[in-house]
Enzyme design. Structure first.
Site, PDB file in Angstrom:
ATOM      1  N   ASP A  14       0.838  -1.204   0.000  1.00  0.00           N
ATOM      2  CA  ASP A  14       0.000   0.000   0.000  1.00  0.00           C
ATOM      3  C   ASP A  14       0.876   1.258   0.000  1.00  0.00           C
ATOM      4  O   ASP A  14       1.972   1.250   0.555  1.00  0.00           O
ATOM      5  CB  ASP A  14      -0.914  -0.018   1.242  1.00  0.00           C
ATOM      6  CG  ASP A  14      -2.085   0.955   1.096  1.00  0.00           C
ATOM      7  OD1 ASP A  14      -2.325   1.458  -0.018  1.00  0.00           O
ATOM      8  OD2 ASP A  14      -2.753   1.217   2.115  1.00  0.00           O
ATOM      9  N   TRP A  21       2.880   7.911  -2.710  1.00  0.00           N
ATOM     10  CA  TRP A  21       4.271   8.061  -3.183  1.00  0.00           C
ATOM     11  C   TRP A  21       4.275   8.913  -4.459  1.00  0.00           C
ATOM     12  O   TRP A  21       5.099   9.816  -4.617  1.00  0.00           O
ATOM     13  CB  TRP A  21       4.843   6.667  -3.464  1.00  0.00           C
ATOM     14  CG  TRP A  21       6.290   6.629  -3.855  1.00  0.00           C
ATOM     15  CD1 TRP A  21       7.365   6.459  -3.021  1.00  0.00           C
ATOM     16  CD2 TRP A  21       6.820   6.748  -5.179  1.00  0.00           C
ATOM     17  NE1 TRP A  21       8.531   6.463  -3.742  1.00  0.00           N
ATOM     18  CE2 TRP A  21       8.228   6.637  -5.066  1.00  0.00           C
ATOM     19  CE3 TRP A  21       6.266   6.923  -6.443  1.00  0.00           C
ATOM     20  CZ2 TRP A  21       9.080   6.696  -6.170  1.00  0.00           C
ATOM     21  CZ3 TRP A  21       7.109   7.001  -7.550  1.00  0.00           C
ATOM     22  CH2 TRP A  21       8.500   6.888  -7.413  1.00  0.00           C
ATOM     23  N   HIS A  24       2.568   3.018  -9.123  1.00  0.00           N
ATOM     24  CA  HIS A  24       2.406   1.560  -9.229  1.00  0.00           C
ATOM     25  C   HIS A  24       3.635   0.936  -9.912  1.00  0.00           C
ATOM     26  O   HIS A  24       4.125  -0.107  -9.497  1.00  0.00           O
ATOM     27  CB  HIS A  24       1.142   1.220 -10.021  1.00  0.00           C
ATOM     28  CG  HIS A  24      -0.123   1.668  -9.317  1.00  0.00           C
ATOM     29  ND1 HIS A  24      -0.336   1.446  -7.978  1.00  0.00           N
ATOM     30  CD2 HIS A  24      -1.229   2.324  -9.773  1.00  0.00           C
ATOM     31  CE1 HIS A  24      -1.524   1.947  -7.629  1.00  0.00           C
ATOM     32  NE2 HIS A  24      -2.074   2.490  -8.702  1.00  0.00           N
ATOM     33  N   SER A  26      -7.200  -5.740  -5.506  1.00  0.00           N
ATOM     34  CA  SER A  26      -8.285  -6.357  -4.742  1.00  0.00           C
ATOM     35  C   SER A  26      -9.585  -6.360  -5.532  1.00  0.00           C
ATOM     36  O   SER A  26      -9.736  -5.605  -6.510  1.00  0.00           O
ATOM     37  CB  SER A  26      -8.494  -5.596  -3.430  1.00  0.00           C
ATOM     38  OG  SER A  26      -9.065  -4.322  -3.697  1.00  0.00           O
ATOM     39  N   LEU A  40      10.997 -20.687  -4.472  1.00  0.00           N
ATOM     40  CA  LEU A  40       9.966 -19.862  -3.833  1.00  0.00           C
ATOM     41  C   LEU A  40       8.611 -20.023  -4.536  1.00  0.00           C
ATOM     42  O   LEU A  40       8.528 -19.942  -5.758  1.00  0.00           O
ATOM     43  CB  LEU A  40      10.401 -18.389  -3.912  1.00  0.00           C
ATOM     44  CG  LEU A  40       9.400 -17.358  -3.374  1.00  0.00           C
ATOM     45  CD1 LEU A  40       9.307 -17.438  -1.854  1.00  0.00           C
ATOM     46  CD2 LEU A  40       9.811 -15.941  -3.797  1.00  0.00           C
ATOM     47  N   ARG A  61      -5.013  -2.414   8.843  1.00  0.00           N
ATOM     48  CA  ARG A  61      -6.205  -3.192   8.463  1.00  0.00           C
ATOM     49  C   ARG A  61      -5.778  -4.393   7.626  1.00  0.00           C
ATOM     50  O   ARG A  61      -4.725  -4.367   6.993  1.00  0.00           O
ATOM     51  CB  ARG A  61      -7.128  -2.334   7.575  1.00  0.00           C
ATOM     52  CG  ARG A  61      -7.845  -1.218   8.254  1.00  0.00           C
ATOM     53  CD  ARG A  61      -8.960  -0.694   7.341  1.00  0.00           C
ATOM     54  NE  ARG A  61      -8.450   0.093   6.239  1.00  0.00           N
ATOM     55  CZ  ARG A  61      -8.300   1.428   6.273  1.00  0.00           C
ATOM     56  NH1 ARG A  61      -8.619   2.096   7.359  1.00  0.00           N
ATOM     57  NH2 ARG A  61      -7.839   2.081   5.227  1.00  0.00           N
TER      58      ARG A  61
HETATM   59  C1  FPP Z   1      -2.029   0.162  -3.361  1.00  0.00           C
HETATM   60  O1  FPP Z   1      -1.562   1.481  -3.338  1.00  0.00           O
HETATM   61  C2  FPP Z   1      -1.380  -0.576  -4.450  1.00  0.00           C
HETATM   62  C3  FPP Z   1      -2.044  -1.107  -5.517  1.00  0.00           C
HETATM   63  C4  FPP Z   1      -3.491  -1.049  -5.678  1.00  0.00           C
HETATM   64  C5  FPP Z   1      -1.291  -1.781  -6.608  1.00  0.00           C
HETATM   65  C6  FPP Z   1      -0.142  -2.635  -6.181  1.00  0.00           C
HETATM   66  C7  FPP Z   1       0.555  -3.150  -7.378  1.00  0.00           C
HETATM   67  C8  FPP Z   1       1.894  -3.125  -7.551  1.00  0.00           C
HETATM   68  C9  FPP Z   1       2.860  -2.647  -6.555  1.00  0.00           C
HETATM   69  C10 FPP Z   1       2.444  -3.696  -8.792  1.00  0.00           C
HETATM   70  C11 FPP Z   1       2.904  -5.076  -8.486  1.00  0.00           C
HETATM   71  C12 FPP Z   1       2.951  -5.876  -9.677  1.00  0.00           C
HETATM   72  C13 FPP Z   1       3.150  -7.208  -9.693  1.00  0.00           C
HETATM   73  C14 FPP Z   1       3.242  -7.887 -10.995  1.00  0.00           C
HETATM   74  C15 FPP Z   1       3.256  -8.023  -8.464  1.00  0.00           C
HETATM   75  P1  FPP Z   1      -2.622   2.672  -3.412  1.00  0.00           P
HETATM   76  O2  FPP Z   1      -2.800   3.039  -4.851  1.00  0.00           O
HETATM   77  O3  FPP Z   1      -3.877   2.286  -2.688  1.00  0.00           O
HETATM   78  O4  FPP Z   1      -1.838   3.794  -2.647  1.00  0.00           O
HETATM   79  P2  FPP Z   1      -2.462   4.961  -1.751  1.00  0.00           P
HETATM   80  O5  FPP Z   1      -3.103   4.306  -0.550  1.00  0.00           O
HETATM   81  O6  FPP Z   1      -1.259   5.773  -1.390  1.00  0.00           O
HETATM   82  O7  FPP Z   1      -3.424   5.702  -2.623  1.00  0.00           O
END
Ligand code: FPP
Length: 243
Positions: free
Chosen positions: A15, A20, A32, A60, A126, A189
């Site tokens: 998260d 960021w 992302h 999700s 892994l 959470r």
């Molecule tokens: C939550 O941050 C993050 C996500 C919804 C996407 C996570 C995906 C990646 C890190 C890419 C990984 C890829 C692979 C192939 C494993 P947010 O957008 O909710 O952040 P915020 O809470 O700061 O808004």
């Protein structure tokens, strides 16, 4: 320096990508994308430490409610990551699997996932699970549906449904339950991640935003885990014997 008492299975809620990106005045998609670096780091470290399994919450069931351009950029990121990373994961002996409601993904992404799973399926290193279109409640419901189908076909009686039989229908069947859950980004959470499987996990929360999550942060989470006394609802002396 590796702590002595390592988890067998780490689950991570990644998260903070959006915050960021906002702090750098760049698009959320760039946040992302920057999140791929700590993914690679965690895979490398878990491989080096011979941790059995790593499960990452990438998208999700609820994330479908985000604006279409953000959903699109995440789906493209998964496609690109599969194209770019699978050869190296295979070389490292990683077995890659996706968990979640696959039929809601594009046919193209489903095909790339199936090919990656097929290619790495025989690996013994892994076990890496990427949760996409995943929700803990969805997982429990699909397991219940699968058992209900067996009961209605007459091949199982309802009284025969047990915890192990239920767990065998869940997405992480065959793997030990995660014993350490890490969530970055400051929220405390579970957010509909592995609701059944996290029953006894140690929960570690850090303010660090996911794109900034580095080896030192992972080591801090591992030190936290090593310092915990895990009792599984029992008294200290009996706990080890319960596993
Ligand atoms: C939550 O941050 C993050 C996500 C919804 C996407 C996570 C995906 C990646 C890190 C890419 C990984 C890829 C692979 C192939 C494993 P947010 O957008 O909710 O952040 P915020 O809470 O700061 O808004």
């Amino acid at each position: 320096m590796a702590p002595l008492n390592l988890p067998r299975h780490i689950a991570i809620t990644m998260d903070g990508n959006g915050r960021w990106a906002a702090a750098r005045a760049v698009a959320r998609a760039a946040g992302h994308k920057a999140g791929l670096k700590p993914v690679r780091m965690c895979v490398e470290e878990c491989t080096r430490l011979k941790i059995e399994a790593l499960t990452l919450f990438a998208f999700s069931s609820e994330n479908w409610g985000r604006p279409a351009d953000e959903v699109g950029s995440l789906m493209n990121l998964f496609l690109e990551a599969l194209d770019r990373e699978v050869a190296e994961l295979h070389e490292k002996g990683v077995r890659l699997r996706f968990i979640g409601e696959r039929r809601s993904l594009s046919v193209r992404l489903q095909a790339r996932i199936a090919a990656a799973e097929e290619r790495t399926g025989g690996n013994r290193g892994l076990a890496l699970q990427v949760a996409v279109s995943y929700g803990g409640r969805w997982d429990i419901v699909q397991a219940a549906q699968s058992l209900a189908r067996e009961c209605s076909s007459g091949s199982m009686r309802p009284e025969e449904i047990s915890e192990p039989r239920f767990a065998a229908r869940l997405s992480l069947a065959g793997l030990p339950d995660p014993d350490l859950h890490i969530r970055t980004g400051g929220e405390h959470r579970i957010s509909n991640f592995l609701l059944w499987q996290l029953a006894y996990a140690e929960l570690y929360f850090t303010e660090r935003l996911w794109p900034d999550f580095a080896v030192a942060d992972l080591n801090e989470a591992l030190s936290f885990f090593a310092s915990r006394e895990r009792r599984f609802g029992q008294r200290p002396a009996a706990a080890g014997a319960a596993r």
